[in-house]
Structures are given as C-alpha cells and as structure tokens.
Design an enzyme around this catalytic site. Structure first.
Site, PDB file in Angstrom:
ATOM      1  N   GLU A   1       0.860  -1.178   0.000  1.00  0.00           N
ATOM      2  CA  GLU A   1       0.000   0.000   0.000  1.00  0.00           C
ATOM      3  C   GLU A   1       0.893   1.223   0.000  1.00  0.00           C
ATOM      4  O   GLU A   1       1.922   1.243   0.669  1.00  0.00           O
ATOM      5  CB  GLU A   1      -0.913   0.055   1.237  1.00  0.00           C
ATOM      6  CG  GLU A   1      -1.987  -1.003   1.294  1.00  0.00           C
ATOM      7  CD  GLU A   1      -1.560  -2.261   2.033  1.00  0.00           C
ATOM      8  OE1 GLU A   1      -2.281  -3.263   1.931  1.00  0.00           O
ATOM      9  OE2 GLU A   1      -0.493  -2.257   2.686  1.00  0.00           O
TER      10      GLU A   1
ATOM     11  N   TYR B   1       7.897   2.109  -7.665  1.00  0.00           N
ATOM     12  CA  TYR B   1       7.307   0.771  -7.662  1.00  0.00           C
ATOM     13  C   TYR B   1       6.949   0.331  -9.079  1.00  0.00           C
ATOM     14  O   TYR B   1       7.142  -0.833  -9.442  1.00  0.00           O
ATOM     15  CB  TYR B   1       6.089   0.715  -6.752  1.00  0.00           C
ATOM     16  CG  TYR B   1       6.389   1.024  -5.300  1.00  0.00           C
ATOM     17  CD1 TYR B   1       7.519   0.515  -4.664  1.00  0.00           C
ATOM     18  CD2 TYR B   1       5.548   1.838  -4.551  1.00  0.00           C
ATOM     19  CE1 TYR B   1       7.796   0.801  -3.340  1.00  0.00           C
ATOM     20  CE2 TYR B   1       5.810   2.130  -3.229  1.00  0.00           C
ATOM     21  CZ  TYR B   1       6.932   1.614  -2.624  1.00  0.00           C
ATOM     22  OH  TYR B   1       7.196   1.906  -1.317  1.00  0.00           O
TER      23      TYR B   1
END
Length: 164
Positions: free
Chosen positions: A114, A126
């Site tokens: 998250e 990411y």
C-alpha cells in the site's frame, strides 16, 4: 553526495534504534520500536532488511530499511523507508530490488504493498519494478484519511532483470 558503499543485510536487534529513527523521519504514522522487535523475534513470516553505509571511515550507519511478509506465495511489503540524508541516491531502489529477488528465491510469485495516493515518487519507483495499481483502500491512513493505492506485481520472470 555521491552514492555511498552499501551493504544489504538482515536487520538485527541492535539496528532497531536507527530503523525507528528512519521511520519517524519518513512517516507521519511510524511504527513503534516494539513492532520491529516483534517482527524480528516473533513473526516467522517477516523478513527485515537494512541497507547499511560502510567503508567510508565513519561508523556504519543504516541508510534504509524494509519489512516484508512472506505469506504463502506472496511478498507483502509492509514498510520501506530511506533516511533523508540518503534519498535520491538509488538506495531505496537497490534495497527493493534485493528484497524482490530474495522473495523470488524464497518461492514468492507476487508482491503487494500500500502506498499513499499522494506519494507519486514512490508509486513511480514501484512501477519500475512492475507494480501496477490493483485497487484503492479508501481513507486507509488514520492521520489524514488519505486513500492508499494497493499495488501488485507478478514476480515470475522479474528475477533476471531485477539484479542486472
């Protein structure tokens, strides 16, 4: 600052003080020291790594940390942070790459995490590792009710380019 020599190794109990300091400098909702102690001593699914600056004539210093839970065949990145003095040097990317390679080596096939909806820099990093937005957790963060972006990645086939 040029990129320092970095050793990535398993976190040890004596690292907790420095890790908690990084956490406090990085997040509005940091983990308490006892959470790291629990992860180190009691959570068998937990893998904790640090990136340590070494060999510059100064005492070794923790530059970054990550906590990953291996659950069945999924690596869940619980937290990752880089000390402000060492940001934008590629240390976070190196630590994440190392951790994802370790996850593959341990039989993990996917990864999740998250990230705050507003943390576009982290989301960009990411995505460089194949993470994509898989969903939203509304009002996930207690401090300001910000949404969390749930990001996922398939790890199969990533191991070759992660460490190249």
């Amino acid at each position: 600052m040029s990129s320092p020599a970095i050793l990535i190794r398993l976190m040890q109990m004596e690292d907790v003080e420095q890790v908690v300091a990084i956490d406090r400098l990085s997040f509005s909702l940091p983990w308490p020291a006892n959470s790291y102690r629990f992860e180190l001593l009691e959570n068998q699914a937990s893998r904790l790594w640090v990136a340590e600056c070494v060999g510059d004539g100064n005492p070794a210093r923790i530059a970054a940390m990550i906590v990953v839970w291996h659950i069945v065949d999924e690596a869940h990145i619980a937290t990752i942070a880089v000390h402000p003095d060492y940001r934008r040097l590629g240390i976070g990317k190196r630590l994440l790459a190392f951790t994802l390679k370790d996850a593959v080596d341990q039989g993990m096939h996917s990864a999740t995490l998250e990230v705050r909806a507003g943390n576009l820099a982290a989301q960009t990093m990411y995505s460089q590792f194949g993470f994509y937005i898989a969903g939203v957790r509304p009002r996930y963060y207690q401090d300001n009710q910000e949404d969390a972006m749930l990001m996922s990645a398939k790890l199969d086939g990533l191991a070759d380019w992660i460490c190249s």
